[in-house]
Design an enzyme around this catalytic site. Structure first.
Site, mmCIF file in Angstrom:
data_model
loop_
_atom_site.group_PDB
_atom_site.id
_atom_site.type_symbol
_atom_site.label_atom_id
_atom_site.label_comp_id
_atom_site.label_asym_id
_atom_site.label_seq_id
_atom_site.Cartn_x
_atom_site.Cartn_y
_atom_site.Cartn_z
ATOM 1 N N GLU A 83 0.829 -1.213 0.000
ATOM 2 C CA GLU A 83 0.000 0.000 0.000
ATOM 3 C C GLU A 83 0.860 1.258 0.000
ATOM 4 O OE1 GLU A 83 -3.062 -0.095 3.019
ATOM 5 O OE2 GLU A 83 -3.578 1.997 2.668
ATOM 6 N N LYS A 260 -7.096 -0.671 11.648
ATOM 7 C CA LYS A 260 -6.488 -1.146 10.387
ATOM 8 C C LYS A 260 -5.267 -0.288 10.069
ATOM 9 C CE LYS A 260 -5.836 -1.373 5.752
ATOM 10 N NZ LYS A 260 -4.967 -0.490 4.954
ATOM 11 N N ASP A 276 4.309 -14.366 12.149
ATOM 12 C CA ASP A 276 2.997 -14.905 11.816
ATOM 13 C C ASP A 276 1.974 -13.779 11.961
ATOM 14 O OD1 ASP A 276 0.488 -16.114 11.832
ATOM 15 O OD2 ASP A 276 1.241 -17.966 12.722
ATOM 16 N N HIS A 374 -2.084 10.471 -0.167
ATOM 17 C CA HIS A 374 -2.270 9.091 -0.594
ATOM 18 C C HIS A 374 -2.379 9.001 -2.116
ATOM 19 C CE1 HIS A 374 -3.363 4.997 0.506
ATOM 20 N NE2 HIS A 374 -4.185 5.013 -0.510
#
Ligand code: NAD
Length: 420
Positions: A83, A260, A276, A374
Site C-alpha cells: 500500500e 487497520k 505470523d 495518498h
C-alpha cells in the site's frame, strides 16, 4: 551509534538507499546481494519446502522507514507492504516523535498460553488433582525442550478454568510457558500434547484439543510518544486529533478502520521480519474488544503543555528465532537491519511503528484528509499499471494531479496522448 534520521531518503536512488542501509546496519556483501536480488528472497525449492502444492513465489515491495528512535536507540525499520503512503507515514510519525525523545516502549516476557480441553470428568475434583500434580505436569512439559530448560525458561505454571457451553461445562487447563525469543507456537503445542496423557490419567477424563492460544495476553507490549504541538499544527490540531480518537474509541465502524491503520505498520514490519501476521491480527482484534465493545487500540491525550501523547498497547507474539525468521533470507537481513537482540525488542519496534502510523493517519484525517498525500502515491501505481516506463511515471503523475483526475483510464489516456 548510527542516526536513522536520514534527510530526503525517498529522493535517493535505489543504490544510494542500499548503501545507506548497508552502512547503517553493517551489512555484508552477501546480505546486500540478497536485498538486491529480484526473486523476493526465496527460491522455488525453498518455497516448495515451506508449503504444500507450491507453484511459485510472490513478491511484495520492501522499504525502510526512517527516523525511528525507540528507547534511545535509532532504527531503520524494514517494512513489506503493497500500500502506498504507509512507509512515508511511518517515517513522518517517527520524525515528529523523535523531536521529543522518540518512542518509549516496554514488552512483557514472552509467555505463551497453551490450552488443553478436558471432557468427561468431575470438573471440581479434576481441578484439585491438576493443582496437586502441577509440578509433575510442568516437569513433563519441560522435558520436551532442552533449549528452553537450559535457559531457565519453559513451562512455569498450570492453571484451570471452567467454561460454559451449550453442550455443558468444560474444563480447560492452561500451561503458561516462557518461550524465550521464539513466537513459541510449536513448543507450546508440543508441550500441550505431551502432558495430555498425564492429565487424562490424573483427571480420569478425556482430553480433546491441545493447542496454544493466539490471544497472547501475557505478551503485552506498550509504546508511547509525545508529539510536539507546534510541529503538528498547534493546539487546535491536537484537540481535533483527540476528538478524532474519541470517534474511533466509541464507534466500531470507525474503530476498525483506525485499527487497520495501526496494522498497516504492525503487519508491514511483521512481514519483513518473518512473523505470523495472522496470529498478530487475531490477538490485536480480540484485545481491541476486551471491554466488550470493539475500541481503538491506541489512546490519544495531551500533556499539561498541550503536546499530543499517543499510546499503543496490544498483545504481540513475535520471535527472532524459529518460524521463517531463520529460513527466509530477506527476513534474516531485515532482522540485521533492525539490529535487534530479543523478541521483546522486536515487539517494541513493531508497536512503535504501529503508533507512528496511527499518528500520521489520524493527523492527516483531522486536518487536510488523507487523499492528498495518498493519491499522489496511488497515482504512481496507476501510471505503472497503465504501462508507463519508470522514466515516464513522474510526468504522468504530475499531469494527473494537474488535471485533478487520478484514475487508471486517465493514466492510460495521458500515456497515449502526451509526448513524454
Ligand atoms: P519453531 O518451531 O521454529 O521453534 C523455535 C526453535 O528455536 C525451538 O526449537 C527452540 O528450541 C529454538 N530456540 C533457539 N534459541 C531460542 C531462544 N533464545 N528462545 C526460544 N527458542 C529458541 O518456532 P515457533 O516459534 O515455536 O513457531 C512459530 C511458527 O509456528 C510460525 O511459523 C507459526 O506460523 C507456526 N504455527 C502457528 C500456530 C498458531 O499460531 N496457532 C500453530 C502452529 C504453528
Amino acid at each position: 551509534m548510527s542516526d536513522s534520521a536520514i534527510s530526503k531518503f525517498f529522493e535517493k536512488t535505489r543504490e544510494e538507499r542500499l548503501s545507506i542501509v548497508r552502512d547503517f546496519a553493517n551489512l555484508s556483501s552477501e546480505e546486500l546481494e540478497i536485498l538486491q536480488s529480484n526473486n523476493g528472497g526465496i527460491s522455488f525449492e525453498k518455497a516448495n519446502n515451506m508449503i504444500e502444492n507450491a507453484i511459485g513465489t510472490f513478491s511484495l515491495p520492501l522499504g525502510v522507514a526512517t527516523s525511528f528512535k525507540i528507547n534511545g536507540k535509532d532504527y531503520l525499520v524494514p517494512m513489506v507492504i503493497e500500500e502506498p503512503s504507509v512507509i512515508a507515514a511511518a517515517s513522518k510519525g517517527a520524525k515528529i516523535a523523535r523531536i521529543r525523545g522518540g518512542f518509549k516502549a516496554t514488552a512483557d516476557e514472552s509467555y505463551s498460553i497453551g490450552q488443553i480441553q478436558i471432557l468427561d470428568t468431575d470438573i471440581d475434583l479434576a481441578i484439585k488433582k491438576i493443582q496437586q500434580s502441577s509440578k509433575e505436569i510442568i516437569t513433563l512439559a519441560n522435558s520436551k525442550s532442552n533449549t528452553l530448560s537450559k535457559m531457565n525458561k519453559g513451562a512455569k505454571e498450570v492453571s484451570c478454568k471452567k467454561i460454559d457451553t451449550p453442550l455443558g461445562k468444560m474444563l480447560i487447563a492452561e500451561l503458561l510457558i516462557d518461550v524465550g525469543d521464539a513466537m513459541g507456537a510449536n513448543v507450546t503445542n508440543t508441550m500441550c500434547e505431551a502432558v495430555s496423557p498425564l492429565i487424562e490419567k490424573i483427571t480420569e477424563g478425556r482430553t480433546l484439543l491441545r493447542i496454544l492460544s493466539n490471544y497472547s495476553t501475557r505478551r503485552i507490549v506498550k509504546a508511547t510518544a509525545v508529539f510536539d504541538k507546534n510541529e503538528i499544527g498547534g493546539d487546535d490540531v491536537v484537540d481535533d486529533i483527540i476528538l478524532a480518537y474519541q470517534f474511533a474509541d466509541n464507534d466500531v465502524y470507525r474503530a476498525v478502520t483506525h485499527n487497520k491503520g495501526i496494522m498497516n505498520g504492525i503487519i508491514a514490519v511483521s512481514n519483513a521480519t518473518g512473523q505470523d501476521s495472522r496470529a498478530i491480527e487475531a490477538a490485536a482484534n480480540a484485545y481491541a474488544a476486551r471491554s466488550g465493545q470493539y475500541r481503538s487500540l491506541s489512546t490519544w491525550t495531551k500533556d499539561s503543555d498541550g503536546n499530543l501523547i499517543g499510546t499503543l498497547e496490544l498483545p504481540l507474539s513475535v520471535g527472532i528465532v524459529g518460524g521463517i525468521a531463520n529460513v527466509h533470507p530477506l527476513a534474516k537481513v531485515c532482522m540485521k537491519i533492525l539490529g535487534i537482540s530479543s523478541a521483546q525488542e522486536l515487539a517494541c519496534v513493531i508497536t512503535s511503528t504501529g503508533l507512528a502510523q496511527n499518528y500520521s493517519a489520524i493527523r492527516a484525517l483531522s486536518t487536510e484528509g488523507i487523499q492528498k498525500g495518498h493519491m499522489r502515491l496511488h497515482a504512481r501505481n496507476l501510471a505503472a499499471a497503465a504501462g508507463a516506463k519508470p522514466e515516464q511515471i513522474d510526468k504522468i503523475v504530475q499531469k494527473m494531479i494537474e488535471n485533478k483526475k487520478i484514475s487508471l483510464d486517465q493514466a492510460k489516456e495521458i500515456l497515449l496522448n502526451f509526448d513524454l
